[in-house]
Design a protein around this motif. Sequence first.
Motif, PDB file in Angstrom:
ATOM      1  N   THR A 138       0.836  -1.203   0.000  1.00  0.00           N
ATOM      2  CA  THR A 138       0.000   0.000   0.000  1.00  0.00           C
ATOM      3  C   THR A 138       0.869   1.250   0.000  1.00  0.00           C
ATOM      4  OG1 THR A 138      -1.775  -1.150   1.171  1.00  0.00           O
ATOM      5  CG2 THR A 138      -1.803   1.259   1.252  1.00  0.00           C
ATOM      6  N   GLU A 139       1.931   1.248   0.789  1.00  0.00           N
ATOM      7  CA  GLU A 139       2.824   2.408   0.855  1.00  0.00           C
ATOM      8  C   GLU A 139       3.464   2.687  -0.498  1.00  0.00           C
ATOM      9  OE1 GLU A 139       6.736   4.001   3.366  1.00  0.00           O
ATOM     10  OE2 GLU A 139       5.931   1.990   3.734  1.00  0.00           O
ATOM     11  N   GLN A 140       3.921   1.639  -1.166  1.00  0.00           N
ATOM     12  CA  GLN A 140       4.524   1.827  -2.488  1.00  0.00           C
ATOM     13  C   GLN A 140       3.487   2.299  -3.497  1.00  0.00           C
ATOM     14  OE1 GLN A 140       6.012  -2.152  -2.739  1.00  0.00           O
ATOM     15  NE2 GLN A 140       8.055  -1.618  -1.966  1.00  0.00           N
ATOM     16  N   LYS A 141       2.298   1.753  -3.437  1.00  0.00           N
ATOM     17  CA  LYS A 141       1.224   2.156  -4.345  1.00  0.00           C
ATOM     18  C   LYS A 141       0.985   3.662  -4.278  1.00  0.00           C
ATOM     19  CE  LYS A 141      -2.921   1.884  -2.847  1.00  0.00           C
ATOM     20  NZ  LYS A 141      -4.207   1.370  -2.312  1.00  0.00           N
ATOM     21  N   LEU A 142       1.029   4.202  -3.065  1.00  0.00           N
ATOM     22  CA  LEU A 142       0.758   5.619  -2.866  1.00  0.00           C
ATOM     23  C   LEU A 142       1.969   6.503  -3.148  1.00  0.00           C
ATOM     24  CD1 LEU A 142      -1.391   5.392   0.385  1.00  0.00           C
ATOM     25  CD2 LEU A 142      -2.187   5.767  -1.954  1.00  0.00           C
ATOM     26  N   GLN A 143       3.118   5.891  -3.352  1.00  0.00           N
ATOM     27  CA  GLN A 143       4.334   6.650  -3.652  1.00  0.00           C
ATOM     28  C   GLN A 143       4.652   6.642  -5.135  1.00  0.00           C
ATOM     29  OE1 GLN A 143       8.000   4.888  -2.296  1.00  0.00           O
ATOM     30  NE2 GLN A 143       9.056   6.847  -2.198  1.00  0.00           N
ATOM     31  N   TRP A 144       4.534   5.500  -5.764  1.00  0.00           N
ATOM     32  CA  TRP A 144       4.949   5.357  -7.154  1.00  0.00           C
ATOM     33  C   TRP A 144       4.126   6.259  -8.065  1.00  0.00           C
ATOM     34  CZ3 TRP A 144       5.231  -0.745  -7.348  1.00  0.00           C
ATOM     35  CH2 TRP A 144       6.331  -1.164  -6.575  1.00  0.00           C
ATOM     36  N   PHE A 145       4.790   6.898  -8.992  1.00  0.00           N
ATOM     37  CA  PHE A 145       4.170   7.765  -9.998  1.00  0.00           C
ATOM     38  C   PHE A 145       3.441   8.956  -9.386  1.00  0.00           C
ATOM     39  CE2 PHE A 145       3.988   3.302 -11.554  1.00  0.00           C
ATOM     40  CZ  PHE A 145       5.043   3.402 -12.447  1.00  0.00           C
ATOM     41  N   GLY A 146       3.818   9.321  -8.154  1.00  0.00           N
ATOM     42  CA  GLY A 146       3.183  10.474  -7.528  1.00  0.00           C
ATOM     43  C   GLY A 146       1.719  10.258  -7.224  1.00  0.00           C
ATOM     44  N   ALA A 147       1.326   9.021  -6.941  1.00  0.00           N
ATOM     45  CA  ALA A 147      -0.078   8.701  -6.678  1.00  0.00           C
ATOM     46  C   ALA A 147      -0.568   9.441  -5.432  1.00  0.00           C
ATOM     47  CB  ALA A 147      -0.258   7.199  -6.512  1.00  0.00           C
ATOM     48  N   LEU A 205      -0.812  -3.136  -8.630  1.00  0.00           N
ATOM     49  CA  LEU A 205      -1.680  -3.925  -7.763  1.00  0.00           C
ATOM     50  C   LEU A 205      -1.233  -3.769  -6.317  1.00  0.00           C
ATOM     51  CD1 LEU A 205      -2.042  -7.276  -9.770  1.00  0.00           C
ATOM     52  CD2 LEU A 205      -3.545  -5.276  -9.815  1.00  0.00           C
ATOM     53  N   ASP A 206      -2.172  -3.431  -5.435  1.00  0.00           N
ATOM     54  CA  ASP A 206      -1.881  -3.302  -4.002  1.00  0.00           C
ATOM     55  C   ASP A 206      -1.996  -4.681  -3.366  1.00  0.00           C
ATOM     56  OD1 ASP A 206      -1.892  -2.889  -1.273  1.00  0.00           O
ATOM     57  OD2 ASP A 206      -3.121  -1.083  -1.367  1.00  0.00           O
ATOM     58  N   MET A 207      -0.852  -5.347  -3.188  1.00  0.00           N
ATOM     59  CA  MET A 207      -0.867  -6.716  -2.702  1.00  0.00           C
ATOM     60  C   MET A 207      -1.102  -6.808  -1.194  1.00  0.00           C
ATOM     61  SD  MET A 207      -0.871  -8.387  -5.377  1.00  0.00           S
ATOM     62  CE  MET A 207      -0.993  -9.906  -4.444  1.00  0.00           C
ATOM     63  N   ASP A 208      -0.974  -5.689  -0.472  1.00  0.00           N
ATOM     64  CA  ASP A 208      -1.383  -5.695   0.935  1.00  0.00           C
ATOM     65  C   ASP A 208      -2.877  -5.942   1.052  1.00  0.00           C
ATOM     66  OD1 ASP A 208       1.080  -5.321   2.138  1.00  0.00           O
ATOM     67  OD2 ASP A 208       0.920  -3.132   2.160  1.00  0.00           O
ATOM     68  N   ARG A 209      -3.624  -5.496   0.052  1.00  0.00           N
ATOM     69  CA  ARG A 209      -5.081  -5.684   0.052  1.00  0.00           C
ATOM     70  C   ARG A 209      -5.485  -6.993  -0.612  1.00  0.00           C
ATOM     71  NH1 ARG A 209      -8.048  -1.319   1.330  1.00  0.00           N
ATOM     72  NH2 ARG A 209      -9.825  -2.069   0.114  1.00  0.00           N
ATOM     73  N   LEU A 210      -4.721  -7.413  -1.621  1.00  0.00           N
ATOM     74  CA  LEU A 210      -5.106  -8.596  -2.394  1.00  0.00           C
ATOM     75  C   LEU A 210      -4.482  -9.882  -1.854  1.00  0.00           C
ATOM     76  CD1 LEU A 210      -4.802  -6.924  -5.894  1.00  0.00           C
ATOM     77  CD2 LEU A 210      -6.923  -7.570  -4.723  1.00  0.00           C
ATOM     78  N   LYS A 211      -3.227  -9.803  -1.409  1.00  0.00           N
ATOM     79  CA  LYS A 211      -2.519 -10.855  -0.676  1.00  0.00           C
ATOM     80  C   LYS A 211      -2.129 -12.085  -1.496  1.00  0.00           C
ATOM     81  CE  LYS A 211      -4.530  -9.414   3.732  1.00  0.00           C
ATOM     82  NZ  LYS A 211      -3.438  -8.470   3.996  1.00  0.00           N
ATOM     83  N   THR A 212      -2.976 -12.572  -2.387  1.00  0.00           N
ATOM     84  CA  THR A 212      -2.662 -13.813  -3.122  1.00  0.00           C
ATOM     85  C   THR A 212      -2.860 -13.610  -4.622  1.00  0.00           C
ATOM     86  OG1 THR A 212      -4.928 -14.672  -3.063  1.00  0.00           O
ATOM     87  CG2 THR A 212      -3.493 -15.179  -1.166  1.00  0.00           C
ATOM     88  N   PRO A 213      -2.206 -14.432  -5.456  1.00  0.00           N
ATOM     89  CA  PRO A 213      -2.444 -14.354  -6.896  1.00  0.00           C
ATOM     90  C   PRO A 213      -3.912 -14.552  -7.260  1.00  0.00           C
ATOM     91  CG  PRO A 213      -0.470 -15.645  -6.459  1.00  0.00           C
ATOM     92  CD  PRO A 213      -1.123 -15.383  -5.128  1.00  0.00           C
ATOM     93  N   GLU A 214      -4.591 -15.457  -6.557  1.00  0.00           N
ATOM     94  CA  GLU A 214      -6.006 -15.731  -6.870  1.00  0.00           C
ATOM     95  C   GLU A 214      -6.856 -14.479  -6.656  1.00  0.00           C
ATOM     96  OE1 GLU A 214      -3.694 -19.162  -6.426  1.00  0.00           O
ATOM     97  OE2 GLU A 214      -4.047 -17.629  -4.869  1.00  0.00           O
ATOM     98  N   ALA A 215      -6.596 -13.761  -5.558  1.00  0.00           N
ATOM     99  CA  ALA A 215      -7.350 -12.536  -5.288  1.00  0.00           C
ATOM    100  C   ALA A 215      -7.012 -11.450  -6.297  1.00  0.00           C
ATOM    101  CB  ALA A 215      -7.055 -12.047  -3.870  1.00  0.00           C
ATOM    102  N   ALA A 216      -5.797 -11.484  -6.821  1.00  0.00           N
ATOM    103  CA  ALA A 216      -5.362 -10.449  -7.759  1.00  0.00           C
ATOM    104  C   ALA A 216      -5.947 -10.638  -9.157  1.00  0.00           C
ATOM    105  CB  ALA A 216      -3.834 -10.449  -7.849  1.00  0.00           C
TER     106      ALA A 216
END
Length: 397
Positions: free
Chosen positions: A178-187, A232-243
């Motif tokens: 989640t932290e990276q998601k909000l940092q990358w590309f100035g999100a 993809l925010d993997m903190d929220r999705l956690k698994t490949p199946e959820a993604a």
Amino acid sequence: MAGDEQAWLSLVDPSQTESVTAERMRFRNLRAMRPQQFALTVNSVSEMGEPAGAGFSKGATLHKARIHAAVRYEADLEFSLQDYDYVFLQSGRKISIASVKPVDAAAATYGNPVKNAPWDNLPLRAAYAGSVTILAPEDSKWDPANFTAIAARANTLVRGIWGQHKAPKGFMVLLATTEQKLQWFGASSDLQTASGYVYNPEIVDEKGSPVVIPPKLDGPPERSMAGSRIILDMDRLKTPEAAERVLAHEMAHAIAPHLMPRVAFLETSPQGILNSPTWVAEGFAEWVEIISNKNLKERSAFVGRNWAKFKPAGLLPANDNFYAANSDQRSFNYQVSGMFFVAAERLGGRAKTVQLYEDLVAQPVFVADSRSFLDGPLSKRGYNPDTFWSTFNSLLK
């Protein structure tokens, strides 16, 4: 482009060990992203004077250069811009690179360079599923290799739906915390609860100059999109199946970056009257997600249960508050929008549904907010409007 890492590093002053390490990382990251074209252009040069500190020969001078890196990856239709400040060390006739720093987009006065791109800031590892590049930080607990199967399925599904329409050859997927998601590309913090999003870099030419699209009332705005980066925010999705279901949704956006300008830039017109209808872009992606997840009945039931509470003022959800803070209302807006394209597929098949999407996403929002306007595009694609709206309403209730 030839993969010659030693040639790339030979230009860096060997005494600048941090720069050598950083450039080795950047070279490997850029190679992992499968560049198709790569061009460096000097924009400006200024002298910085004599370097301070030990290790520099007497009389050496430093020079700073703003360098445009125009890059087209497999996931792009056109070049996008990455800007860097290079510091060169000149000692006699010898010139070497002392440091390379990515330029903060907020500080740039030329073009629109990428801000906080992960490939400039941390080592990445990669895996590939056909034309899909999957990337994650080296120290991530999510291994890109574990996502190749779901990426291949989503890629096959979305490209099968999209058919022969204009599209990039590949997709680029980044697995983030989640932290990276909000940092990358100035999100922005608006994405705090998003499981995924698509970043669209703007088009430049091979010298890094912005490509300006002349504005017109019924056409694109002044800017257009070079390609897409799926995060993809993997903190929220956690698994490949959820993604998987989220990946199909985001690929549905990323398959057509050239259609996204009015969706991506909400400030391109006074009061937003020329913006794309949000329900069109999100509804199309939601429809693809429904196909991927095979859960139409569940989503239709959700809409029915929440109809009285969240029903739109018009036929479909308005742009204002589409991404509502209330998660149930936000889901409702997505799913009502998706039902429009479910109805289109039932009555006309997938190819015609894609054509309808292309027609509608290019329209300003005021053209796609009532039946009096929407019946025109429906009729143009061979739908009977009365039958269409009856089918649409049956899916809602």
